[in-house]
Design a protein around this motif. Structure first.
Motif, PDB file in Angstrom:
ATOM      1  N   THR A  84      29.865  27.946  63.451  1.00 53.13           N
ATOM      2  CA  THR A  84      30.124  27.215  64.696  1.00 53.13           C
ATOM      3  C   THR A  84      31.612  27.027  64.975  1.00 53.13           C
ATOM      4  OG1 THR A  84      29.959  25.098  63.515  1.00 53.13           O
ATOM      5  CG2 THR A  84      27.930  25.974  64.538  1.00 53.13           C
ATOM      6  N   PRO A  86      35.058  27.347  66.604  1.00 54.14           N
ATOM      7  CA  PRO A  86      35.448  27.819  67.940  1.00 54.14           C
ATOM      8  C   PRO A  86      36.324  29.063  67.903  1.00 54.14           C
ATOM      9  CG  PRO A  86      36.678  25.834  67.329  1.00 54.14           C
ATOM     10  CD  PRO A  86      35.605  26.025  66.295  1.00 54.14           C
ATOM     11  N   LEU A  89      33.247  31.730  67.484  1.00 55.06           N
ATOM     12  CA  LEU A  89      32.172  31.756  68.464  1.00 55.06           C
ATOM     13  C   LEU A  89      32.603  31.005  69.711  1.00 55.06           C
ATOM     14  CD1 LEU A  89      29.210  32.517  69.077  1.00 55.06           C
ATOM     15  CD2 LEU A  89      28.553  30.273  68.157  1.00 55.06           C
ATOM     16  N   CYS A  90      32.624  31.700  70.855  1.00 56.53           N
ATOM     17  CA  CYS A  90      33.054  31.102  72.113  1.00 56.53           C
ATOM     18  C   CYS A  90      31.843  30.799  72.988  1.00 56.53           C
ATOM     19  CB  CYS A  90      33.990  32.044  72.875  1.00 56.53           C
ATOM     20  SG  CYS A  90      35.522  32.397  72.001  1.00 56.53           S
ATOM     21  N   THR A  91      31.989  29.789  73.803  1.00 55.91           N
ATOM     22  CA  THR A  91      30.926  29.454  74.745  1.00 55.91           C
ATOM     23  C   THR A  91      30.999  30.401  75.943  1.00 55.91           C
ATOM     24  OG1 THR A  91      32.310  27.901  75.978  1.00 55.91           O
ATOM     25  CG2 THR A  91      31.095  27.030  74.066  1.00 55.91           C
ATOM     26  N   VAL A  92      29.928  30.426  76.719  1.00 56.75           N
ATOM     27  CA  VAL A  92      29.893  31.252  77.930  1.00 56.75           C
ATOM     28  C   VAL A  92      30.993  30.816  78.893  1.00 56.75           C
ATOM     29  CG1 VAL A  92      28.505  31.890  79.936  1.00 56.75           C
ATOM     30  CG2 VAL A  92      27.434  31.711  77.686  1.00 56.75           C
ATOM     31  N   THR A  93      31.243  29.512  78.974  1.00 57.72           N
ATOM     32  CA  THR A  93      32.293  29.001  79.868  1.00 57.72           C
ATOM     33  C   THR A  93      33.658  29.529  79.464  1.00 57.72           C
ATOM     34  OG1 THR A  93      31.029  26.976  80.270  1.00 57.72           O
ATOM     35  CG2 THR A  93      33.391  26.912  80.756  1.00 57.72           C
ATOM     36  N   GLN A  94      33.943  29.542  78.184  1.00 59.99           N
ATOM     37  CA  GLN A  94      35.233  30.046  77.711  1.00 59.99           C
ATOM     38  C   GLN A  94      35.391  31.532  78.013  1.00 59.99           C
ATOM     39  OE1 GLN A  94      34.760  28.753  73.620  1.00 59.99           O
ATOM     40  NE2 GLN A  94      36.289  27.125  73.897  1.00 59.99           N
TER      41      GLN A  94
END
Length: 267
Positions: free
Chosen positions: A10, A12, A15-20
């Protein structure tokens, strides 16, 4: 061990979020527009470099008062002060009727207009340099009260090119600030607003590099080159033509970039 493994998964940085991901794509889309601003800034910088070099050879006297060449940049500032209200009060209403766009021009169109206007300024500077060299050829120079040599041609012939540069600034620099702020991800607006300033800074470096290359390439075999210490022996007009060509090429690339660009959708 299991907790460490879950923490690594997890992270950052891994692993990036869709928003990023979408924010990164948004910034990357703006970079070609940003890159086109570098050549614009390199040409704009001539107002504080070669324009002054040219003005130092022209007749600076108004009666007994001597006008320093650097002072003429005030006409660029006055031009900005004139064009800002003129743009908002006259150009925008007229353009909005023609284009149907509420702000008269889209942000990219406004930037592009500034590119064209700055090209005109380089052409004006080149035309003045041709005229100045003709005066030197026919009338020579005279020695001023401070021992400096001047061409018998008023320094105020430079005013049009300063005024046109000011107009280009109103269109492009303001358009860039609006574009980078409006199109940036919400969390990165402060950073992206600095892109215009970064392009301007790189444009200054590009201008210095271009001058160095031109001097190195043209000053060979005993030739004084285009930009010697005494520009009466050189061809500063060739340098302005070169800048005009670079501005035209940059505008052509910009048209492709602007056509390819998709504005950020606002929810």
């Amino acid at each position: 061990m299991a907790g460490d493994k879950a923490g690594r998964q997890t992270s950052p940085w891994r692993l990036c979020t869709v928003t990023q991901v979408e924010e990164l794509k948004c910034v990357l889309r703006m970079l070609p527009v940003w890159a086109c601003g570098i050549i614009f800034a390199a040409a704009y910088t001539q107002m504080s470099t070669t324009f002054i070099l040219q003005g130092d050879t022209l007749d600076p006297l108004i009666g007994s008062f001597r006008v320093p060449a650097a002072v003429l940049s005030v006409f660029g500032t006055l031009s900005v002060m004139l064009w800002v209200p003129l743009y908002d009060c006259a150009i925008v209403p007229l353009a909005s009727r023609l284009t149907g766009y509420r702000h008269g021009f889209s942000q990219l169109a406004r930037i592009g207009v500034g590119f064209v206007v700055l090209t005109v300024a380089m052409l004006l500077a080149g035309a003045l340099e041709v005229a100045r060299r003709r005066v030197v050829a026919h009338h020579g120079t005279y020695v001023g009260t401070h021992g400096a040599r001047y061409v018998p041609m008023s320094i105020f012939w430079q005013v049009p090119q300063y005024v046109v540069v000011g107009a280009a600034e109103v269109f492009t620099f303001i358009g860039q600030m609006e574009f980078f702020y409006d199109q940036a991800p919400d969390a990165m607006r402060s950073v992206c607003s600095g892109l215009a300033k970064a392009a301007f800074a790189l444009g200054n470096y590009a201008s210095s590099a271009l001058v160095a290359v031109v001097v190195h390439v043209t000053a060979r075999g005993g030739s004084p080159g285009w930009i010697p210490d005494d520009i009466n022996d050189g061809h500063l007009d060739y340098f302005f033509w070169l800048l005009a060509l670079l501005c035209i090429g940059n505008f052509g690339a910009y048209l492709i970039v602007a056509r390819w660009y998709n504005y950020k959708t606002v929810d």
